[in-house]
Design a protein around this motif. Structure first.
Motif, PDB file in Angstrom:
ATOM      1  N   VAL A  15      -3.871   1.798  -3.634  1.00 35.73           N
ATOM      2  CA  VAL A  15      -3.441   1.605  -5.040  1.00 35.73           C
ATOM      3  C   VAL A  15      -2.437   0.599  -5.132  1.00 35.73           C
ATOM      4  CG1 VAL A  15      -1.441   3.029  -6.146  1.00 35.73           C
ATOM      5  CG2 VAL A  15      -3.035   4.271  -4.802  1.00 35.73           C
ATOM      6  N   TRP A  16      -2.381  -0.298  -6.121  1.00 33.59           N
ATOM      7  CA  TRP A  16      -1.940  -1.422  -6.314  1.00 33.59           C
ATOM      8  C   TRP A  16      -1.368  -1.588  -7.857  1.00 33.59           C
ATOM      9  CZ3 TRP A  16      -1.420  -5.489  -2.952  1.00 33.59           C
ATOM     10  CH2 TRP A  16      -1.109  -6.524  -3.272  1.00 33.59           C
ATOM     11  N   ASN A  17      -0.149  -1.066  -7.946  1.00 33.60           N
ATOM     12  CA  ASN A  17       0.407  -1.154  -9.378  1.00 33.60           C
ATOM     13  C   ASN A  17       1.821  -1.568  -9.287  1.00 33.60           C
ATOM     14  OD1 ASN A  17       1.781   1.303  -9.106  1.00 33.60           O
ATOM     15  ND2 ASN A  17       0.257   2.648  -9.581  1.00 33.60           N
ATOM     16  N   GLY A  18       2.645  -1.355 -10.502  1.00 35.66           N
ATOM     17  CA  GLY A  18       3.905  -1.845 -10.601  1.00 35.66           C
ATOM     18  C   GLY A  18       5.001  -1.020  -9.631  1.00 35.66           C
ATOM     19  N   GLY A  19       4.598   0.242  -9.141  1.00 32.67           N
ATOM     20  CA  GLY A  19       5.580   0.876  -8.694  1.00 32.67           C
ATOM     21  C   GLY A  19       5.119   1.455  -7.179  1.00 32.67           C
ATOM     22  N   MET A  20       4.011   1.030  -6.837  1.00 30.23           N
ATOM     23  CA  MET A  20       3.487   1.635  -5.456  1.00 30.23           C
ATOM     24  C   MET A  20       2.354   0.917  -5.356  1.00 30.23           C
ATOM     25  SD  MET A  20       2.046   5.340  -4.525  1.00 30.23           S
ATOM     26  CE  MET A  20       0.924   5.564  -3.440  1.00 30.23           C
TER      27      MET A  20
END
Length: 161
Positions: A114-119
């Motif tokens: 997972v590679w997003n703005g929150g995690m």
């Protein structure tokens, strides 16, 4: 393997050799650690609890991002929470950590789930989550490293008796 192990056991070698930051001009460069920043990294690596009381604009966010990138690269099953006074603060801290992870050579990077703005979550079981510093932010979560940023505490109100 020898290089990977050297970085795992010597955070200063990792920081000086592989950690690169993104400059305002959009280029990547190695970050030269100052003596107090080296001391911060060693403190993070060796102690369970660390409180850093410093002035502004001395590079503590970048140093912490270097530590967090090192922690998720060389550990397994580690949950990290990055909390700030606002979501933008914790998101910026995660962004700096992701920039450092992006600049690592292929043989050192953990695989990403997972590679997003929150995690971000990695194939070694490590995870970094962001949020605001509230009572309910981490309810039900197991956290191994907690990074709290921009949490100045106002003085207590004096009673008028």
């Amino acid at each position: 393997l020898r290089e990977w192990l050297r970085c795992k056991y010597d955070i200063l070698y990792y920081a000086n050799t592989y950690a690169q930051i993104l400059t305002p001009a959009g280029t990547r460069m190695h970050f030269t650690l100052r003596p107090y920043q080296r001391k911060m990294l060693r403190a993070y690596q060796k102690n369970k609890y660390v409180i850093v009381l410093t002035g502004r604009q001395i590079g503590k966010t970048v140093v912490t991002a270097i530590f967090l990138s090192w922690a998720v690269t060389f550990n397994r099953e580690l949950n990290i929470a990055v909390l700030g006074d606002r979501l933008a603060t914790s998101s910026e801290n995660l962004s700096k950590t992701k920039d450092i992870l992006n600049s690592l050579p292929f043989f050192m990077k953990p695989g990403v789930f997972v590679w997003n703005g929150g995690m971000v979550a990695f194939d070694n079981g490590c995870k970094i989550i962001t949020g605001t510093a509230q009572k309910s932010s981490l309810v039900g979560k197991t956290i191994h490293i907690l990074y709290l940023d921009e949490l100045a505490i106002p003085p207590a109100q004096q009673s008028k008796h």
